[in-house]
Design an enzyme around this catalytic site. Structure first.
Site, short mmCIF file in Angstrom:
data_model
loop_
_atom_site.label_atom_id
_atom_site.label_comp_id
_atom_site.label_asym_id
_atom_site.label_seq_id
_atom_site.Cartn_x
_atom_site.Cartn_y
_atom_site.Cartn_z
CD GLN A 1 6.61 -6.00 -1.79
OE1 GLN A 1 7.68 -5.49 -1.50
NE2 GLN A 1 6.41 -6.65 -2.91
CG PHE A 2 -0.42 -7.36 1.04
CD1 PHE A 2 -1.00 -8.52 0.54
CD2 PHE A 2 -0.57 -6.18 0.31
CE1 PHE A 2 -1.70 -8.51 -0.67
CE2 PHE A 2 -1.26 -6.15 -0.87
CZ PHE A 2 -1.82 -7.32 -1.37
CB THR A 3 2.90 -9.22 -2.31
OG1 THR A 3 4.00 -8.31 -2.39
CG2 THR A 3 1.62 -8.54 -2.80
#
Length: 150
Positions: free
Chosen positions: A78-80
């Site tokens: 999850q890059f967010t």
């Protein structure tokens, strides 16, 4: 690396209508990778997650790790997690590693977790549009950042 760890009674990942990964009792781990993350970050974070004493023992005290209660671990990239909201209302993801850096780190993280807990770890698919279903137990949710070890 940043991780959001949720104690769950069940969790699953669905991609294009197909369930690609699922667990019962255990940990759902969202992991975000930045360009400076390395093997030391992987080892420290995996060890911390695998040994967190957040499962109840026979006295209903959070005293057991996912390893000790024979739980499962589901890992989702999850890059967010590296969103910067300092300016304006549109988050910036400049600190998130590009796929050519993040994918090998993500794969090493998964392999290290499998080694640490002694079992296969189901995962989401890096970069895919995933639908995550979970039943948070407790609720217990813990955030860990390897750059800010508190």
């Amino acid at each position: 690396m940043k991780a959001v760890i949720q104690r769950v009674t069940q969790a699953s990942v669905t991609i294009e209508g197909n369930v690609v990964a699922e667990i019962q009792k255990g940990l759902l781990v969202f992991v975000g990778i930045e360009e400076t993350d390395n093997q030391d970050d992987i080892q420290w974070l995996v060890s911390k997650i695998a040994n967190l004493r957040i499962f109840e023992d026979e006295n209903q005290v959070m005293n057991l790790s996912v390893k000790e209660c024979a739980g499962e671990v589901l890992i989702v990239s999850q890059f967010t997690l590296h969103a910067s909201t300092k300016k304006g209302n549109r988050p910036s993801y400049i600190k998130a590693a590009k796929p050519e850096i993040a994918i090998p780190v993500y794969e090493k993280f998964i392999a290290q977790m499998e080694f640490e807990i002694g079992k296969k770890v189901p995962t989401g698919q890096f970069g895919a549009d995933m639908k995550i279903a979970l039943l948070n137990d407790g609720p217990v949710t813990i955030v860990i950042d390897t750059k800010n070890k508190e």
